[in-house]
Design a protein around this motif. Sequence first.
Motif, PDB file in Angstrom:
ATOM      1  N   ARG A 131       0.838  -1.208   0.000  1.00 12.01           N
ATOM      2  CA  ARG A 131       0.000   0.000   0.000  1.00 12.01           C
ATOM      3  C   ARG A 131       0.867   1.251   0.000  1.00 12.01           C
ATOM      4  O   ARG A 131       0.559   2.236  -0.681  1.00 12.01           O
ATOM      5  CB  ARG A 131      -0.934  -0.012   1.217  1.00 12.01           C
ATOM      6  CG  ARG A 131      -2.127  -0.948   1.077  1.00 12.01           C
ATOM      7  CD  ARG A 131      -3.162  -0.696   2.155  1.00 12.01           C
ATOM      8  NE  ARG A 131      -2.682  -1.094   3.468  1.00 12.01           N
ATOM      9  CZ  ARG A 131      -2.920  -2.286   4.007  1.00 12.01           C
ATOM     10  NH1 ARG A 131      -3.615  -3.194   3.341  1.00 12.01           N
ATOM     11  NH2 ARG A 131      -2.476  -2.575   5.218  1.00 12.01           N
ATOM     12  N   GLU A 132       1.953   1.212   0.750  1.00 13.39           N
ATOM     13  CA  GLU A 132       2.880   2.353   0.782  1.00 13.39           C
ATOM     14  C   GLU A 132       3.523   2.562  -0.580  1.00 13.39           C
ATOM     15  O   GLU A 132       3.662   3.698  -1.056  1.00 13.39           O
ATOM     16  CB  GLU A 132       3.950   2.103   1.843  1.00 13.39           C
ATOM     17  CG  GLU A 132       4.969   3.217   1.992  1.00 13.39           C
ATOM     18  CD  GLU A 132       5.988   2.881   3.058  1.00 13.39           C
ATOM     19  OE1 GLU A 132       7.163   2.642   2.696  1.00 13.39           O
ATOM     20  OE2 GLU A 132       5.605   2.839   4.249  1.00 13.39           O
ATOM     21  N   LEU A 133       3.920   1.471  -1.233  1.00 17.00           N
ATOM     22  CA  LEU A 133       4.502   1.557  -2.568  1.00 17.00           C
ATOM     23  C   LEU A 133       3.516   2.190  -3.547  1.00 17.00           C
ATOM     24  O   LEU A 133       3.881   3.078  -4.333  1.00 17.00           O
ATOM     25  CB  LEU A 133       4.894   0.155  -3.042  1.00 17.00           C
ATOM     26  CG  LEU A 133       5.314   0.000  -4.507  1.00 17.00           C
ATOM     27  CD1 LEU A 133       6.539   0.842  -4.812  1.00 17.00           C
ATOM     28  CD2 LEU A 133       5.561  -1.474  -4.833  1.00 17.00           C
ATOM     29  N   ALA A 134       2.262   1.746  -3.493  1.00 16.51           N
ATOM     30  CA  ALA A 134       1.241   2.296  -4.386  1.00 16.51           C
ATOM     31  C   ALA A 134       1.031   3.788  -4.128  1.00 16.51           C
ATOM     32  O   ALA A 134       0.870   4.581  -5.070  1.00 16.51           O
ATOM     33  CB  ALA A 134      -0.068   1.539  -4.202  1.00 16.51           C
ATOM     34  N   ALA A 135       1.046   4.183  -2.847  1.00 14.88           N
ATOM     35  CA  ALA A 135       0.871   5.596  -2.516  1.00 14.88           C
ATOM     36  C   ALA A 135       2.029   6.427  -3.053  1.00 14.88           C
ATOM     37  O   ALA A 135       1.834   7.557  -3.542  1.00 14.88           O
ATOM     38  CB  ALA A 135       0.759   5.757  -1.003  1.00 14.88           C
ATOM     39  N   GLN A 136       3.236   5.894  -2.991  1.00 11.39           N
ATOM     40  CA  GLN A 136       4.399   6.602  -3.535  1.00 11.39           C
ATOM     41  C   GLN A 136       4.265   6.790  -5.042  1.00 11.39           C
ATOM     42  O   GLN A 136       4.559   7.872  -5.573  1.00 11.39           O
ATOM     43  CB  GLN A 136       5.683   5.815  -3.220  1.00 11.39           C
ATOM     44  CG  GLN A 136       6.054   5.823  -1.759  1.00 11.39           C
ATOM     45  CD  GLN A 136       7.219   4.899  -1.458  1.00 11.39           C
ATOM     46  OE1 GLN A 136       7.596   4.043  -2.276  1.00 11.39           O
ATOM     47  NE2 GLN A 136       7.817   5.038  -0.290  1.00 11.39           N
ATOM     48  N   LEU A 137       3.793   5.756  -5.714  1.00 11.77           N
ATOM     49  CA  LEU A 137       3.629   5.838  -7.156  1.00 11.77           C
ATOM     50  C   LEU A 137       2.556   6.873  -7.527  1.00 11.77           C
ATOM     51  O   LEU A 137       2.736   7.665  -8.466  1.00 11.77           O
ATOM     52  CB  LEU A 137       3.252   4.482  -7.721  1.00 11.77           C
ATOM     53  CG  LEU A 137       4.390   3.460  -7.824  1.00 11.77           C
ATOM     54  CD1 LEU A 137       3.850   2.070  -8.074  1.00 11.77           C
ATOM     55  CD2 LEU A 137       5.361   3.858  -8.916  1.00 11.77           C
ATOM     56  N   ARG A 138       1.468   6.906  -6.757  1.00 12.23           N
ATOM     57  CA  ARG A 138       0.423   7.900  -7.028  1.00 12.23           C
ATOM     58  C   ARG A 138       0.941   9.307  -6.786  1.00 12.23           C
ATOM     59  O   ARG A 138       0.642  10.229  -7.557  1.00 12.23           O
ATOM     60  CB  ARG A 138      -0.789   7.611  -6.145  1.00 12.23           C
ATOM     61  CG  ARG A 138      -1.595   6.390  -6.570  1.00 12.23           C
ATOM     62  CD  ARG A 138      -2.950   6.353  -5.882  1.00 12.23           C
ATOM     63  NE  ARG A 138      -2.820   6.206  -4.448  1.00 12.23           N
ATOM     64  CZ  ARG A 138      -2.759   5.031  -3.812  1.00 12.23           C
ATOM     65  NH1 ARG A 138      -2.808   3.887  -4.510  1.00 12.23           N
ATOM     66  NH2 ARG A 138      -2.660   4.972  -2.499  1.00 12.23           N
ATOM     67  N   ALA A 139       1.742   9.464  -5.712  1.00 17.57           N
ATOM     68  CA  ALA A 139       2.281  10.788  -5.409  1.00 17.57           C
ATOM     69  C   ALA A 139       3.240  11.253  -6.511  1.00 17.57           C
ATOM     70  O   ALA A 139       3.203  12.421  -6.921  1.00 17.57           O
ATOM     71  CB  ALA A 139       2.998  10.762  -4.056  1.00 17.57           C
TER      72      ALA A 139
END
Length: 321
Positions: A307-315
């Motif tokens: 989930r953290e990885l996905a949030a980084q990609l969205r950011a």
Amino acid sequence: MRVLVAGATGAMGRQLVPRLVGAGHEVHGMTRSASKEAFLRGLGAVPVVADALDPEQVARAVATSRPEVVVHQLTSIGPMDLRHFDRAFAQTNRLRTEGTDHLLSAARAAGVKRFVAQSFFAGYDRVGGAVKSEDDPFGTAPPPGMEQTVGAIRHVEDAVQAATWTEGLVLRYGGFYGPHTFLGPDGEQTEAVRRRRFPVIGDGAGVWSFVHIADAAKATVAAVERGAPGIYNVVDDEPATVATWLPVLAEALGARPPLRVPRLVGRLLAGETGAVMMNELRGASNAKARRELGWAPTHATWRDGFRELAAQLRAESGAAA
């Protein structure tokens, strides 16, 4: 303590060096390239330039830095190719055999008190229970196509444990994810999942253990500072089958569910190595590292990390828009 990190500019080194510096250690970072000296100074380390495959250069590097602890994080991994796994790891295998021997020889001559080395969980024999402890058989029956790689890992482990003149600790890391790894914001495995090019082969019953690269670095700092000689699994709290973790990762990344292909077809796509890893791999327990190193992963499960990885990609995507 004075610590020499061999492989200081790799994915682990970038996480490990600042943490060692922050813990008050004098860190010397060994790199093959003089062009990375400024980068290492920026991390807080004293740069040491040496080719790990040249025994004379390694001997000089260790003698010059005079470390109390050597941390062996030498790798050189090319593009991931499960069909030709040993080929992708050929240079790393040399670093794990020749490089290990050079470092140990130089460390012995310098009177190094502690030697910490990198290993990998995927060498556990594929028999019995799904989750293994450090006491279970390891590396005696490697998956087809991984014979050289698992043999090189065994060389590291056997050589370090045989070095009775120092305190030798081996860390069997889980699969890395996070910055500068294959499963990071710019990683090739991340992109493969996003593009639906990472299928579940067969029933996906192979059990994988993961660890965030930052958590692995924290465990390595712990191993530098404490713990009895021996082998430690450095993995998160949730070993999981491929059929479990891969769809969760795809969903977190906003990708369509992974394709599912029969094992026979999977052999054509990923070779026998890929098919075995997808269906027969055994995971690892971190109980010993928690107990004896006093370490616990911040990312207790890959679910949080993905989930953290996905949030980084969205950011990053939003910032680029």
